[in-house]
Design a protein around this motif. Sequence first.
Motif, PDB file in Angstrom:
ATOM      1  N   THR A 188       0.823  -1.221   0.000  1.00 33.28           N
ATOM      2  CA  THR A 188       0.000   0.000   0.000  1.00 33.28           C
ATOM      3  C   THR A 188       0.846   1.256   0.000  1.00 33.28           C
ATOM      4  O   THR A 188       0.394   2.322  -0.418  1.00 33.28           O
ATOM      5  CB  THR A 188      -0.945   0.028   1.220  1.00 33.28           C
ATOM      6  N   VAL A 189       2.081   1.140   0.485  1.00 32.60           N
ATOM      7  CA  VAL A 189       2.982   2.295   0.533  1.00 32.60           C
ATOM      8  C   VAL A 189       3.812   2.392  -0.745  1.00 32.60           C
ATOM      9  O   VAL A 189       4.050   3.483  -1.258  1.00 32.60           O
ATOM     10  CB  VAL A 189       3.918   2.192   1.762  1.00 32.60           C
ATOM     11  N   LEU A 190       4.231   1.266  -1.285  1.00 30.45           N
ATOM     12  CA  LEU A 190       5.172   1.257  -2.400  1.00 30.45           C
ATOM     13  C   LEU A 190       4.527   1.407  -3.771  1.00 30.45           C
ATOM     14  O   LEU A 190       5.180   1.861  -4.710  1.00 30.45           O
ATOM     15  CB  LEU A 190       5.983  -0.044  -2.383  1.00 30.45           C
ATOM     16  N   PHE A 191       3.243   1.006  -3.902  1.00 29.44           N
ATOM     17  CA  PHE A 191       2.616   0.979  -5.222  1.00 29.44           C
ATOM     18  C   PHE A 191       1.472   1.967  -5.327  1.00 29.44           C
ATOM     19  O   PHE A 191       0.858   2.338  -4.321  1.00 29.44           O
ATOM     20  CB  PHE A 191       2.113  -0.438  -5.542  1.00 29.44           C
ATOM     21  N   ASP A 192       1.207   2.348  -6.547  1.00 29.76           N
ATOM     22  CA  ASP A 192       0.047   3.192  -6.816  1.00 29.76           C
ATOM     23  C   ASP A 192      -1.210   2.486  -6.324  1.00 29.76           C
ATOM     24  O   ASP A 192      -1.357   1.277  -6.508  1.00 29.76           O
ATOM     25  CB  ASP A 192      -0.049   3.430  -8.334  1.00 29.76           C
ATOM     26  N   PRO A 193      -2.122   3.222  -5.662  1.00 29.72           N
ATOM     27  CA  PRO A 193      -3.337   2.585  -5.127  1.00 29.72           C
ATOM     28  C   PRO A 193      -4.109   1.768  -6.161  1.00 29.72           C
ATOM     29  O   PRO A 193      -4.725   0.759  -5.825  1.00 29.72           O
ATOM     30  CB  PRO A 193      -4.160   3.776  -4.630  1.00 29.72           C
ATOM     31  N   HIS A 194      -4.061   2.188  -7.422  1.00 27.28           N
ATOM     32  CA  HIS A 194      -4.800   1.481  -8.457  1.00 27.28           C
ATOM     33  C   HIS A 194      -4.171   0.131  -8.802  1.00 27.28           C
ATOM     34  O   HIS A 194      -4.818  -0.717  -9.411  1.00 27.28           O
ATOM     35  CB  HIS A 194      -4.885   2.334  -9.717  1.00 27.28           C
ATOM     36  N   ALA A 195      -2.904  -0.061  -8.433  1.00 33.01           N
ATOM     37  CA  ALA A 195      -2.209  -1.298  -8.797  1.00 33.01           C
ATOM     38  C   ALA A 195      -2.119  -2.298  -7.660  1.00 33.01           C
ATOM     39  O   ALA A 195      -1.739  -3.443  -7.882  1.00 33.01           O
ATOM     40  CB  ALA A 195      -0.794  -0.965  -9.292  1.00 33.01           C
ATOM     41  N   VAL A 196      -2.452  -1.877  -6.436  1.00 31.97           N
ATOM     42  CA  VAL A 196      -2.214  -2.720  -5.268  1.00 31.97           C
ATOM     43  C   VAL A 196      -2.962  -4.048  -5.355  1.00 31.97           C
ATOM     44  O   VAL A 196      -2.442  -5.104  -4.975  1.00 31.97           O
ATOM     45  CB  VAL A 196      -2.582  -1.973  -3.966  1.00 31.97           C
TER      46      VAL A 196
END
Length: 328
Positions: free
Chosen positions: A287-295
């Motif tokens: 959730t911190v490292l990736f774009d919210p749309h890709a999680v």
Amino acid sequence: MLRWSRVPVLRRVEPFVVAVLAAVALAAVLPAGGTPAAALSWVTTVGVGALFLVYGARTAPAEALAGLRDWRLQGSVAAATYVLFPVLGLLLSLAVAPFLAGGLVAGVLFLAVLPSTVQSCVVFTATAGGDVPAAVVGATASNLAGIVLTPVLAALLLGSSAAGPDGAAVGRIVLQLLVPFLAGLLAGRWVGPWVRAHRAPLTLLDRGVIVAVVYAAFSRGVRQGVWREVGAGEVAVVLLCAAVLLSAVLAVTWWAPLLWRAGRPARVTTAFCGSNKSLATGLPMATVLFDPHAVGLVALPVILYHPLQITVCSFLAARLGRAPQLQG
């Protein structure tokens, strides 16, 4: 006969796995949107910070230092987690890239750079007759190192898919993961004994945050129509990737210690600590490292790997525990 009851996780279906899968199913039919989604995002952000605060508070520095004496064992666990796994993950992701969506390929790579579990590794090691103190230290050290190494390796292997070294990404990692962890570590002198004495209720907090993260991520994917692009064939490929990774790393970590004439307890510890990946640490990091749309897509390989490693390692631990004389 094989005594399955010797492995607690196999006495029944693990409730945590059931809760994670239920969150995925709920998101599929009733995804959070609007105000509830915004509230859920806030809850998961605060919850992830709280998780790493607890992780820091329950880390006992004296125990960790004591277990570092077997440097070859600890080095082997670290090498399996942060060298062997990423290399295999990179090769595997290149092989399956034509068959998977980009988010799933990123998820396979992200799975490969995650730290080890703690609780499961210790349970498996104890059941199989391994070196339990070394397992505690190795798994704990893996998680400590993962706070730094997982974001770095993810950025190196995934490039723009994950948070790179730009100021905003670094600030997000530091504020949401590192600062709470260090605060917990510093406060551990006063609250550490209480945290370790109340592991059960705090584990509920831990699991609750993870389930919320899963629900939020998959809800977002459902609302955006991401999951319409993922078919049964892609899920099967991801499962195959998980099985290949687990099998390869288990084989290497079981046989490689023979090169320095390691005893059976060390081989057991290296195999279980080197092959397990932490869902509890991985999903909050995603959730911190990736774009919210890709999680949502990125999380799928991690979610599928978890029950697979529990099942396979439980069987192996019971088998080794039943036949302690087994050497090869």
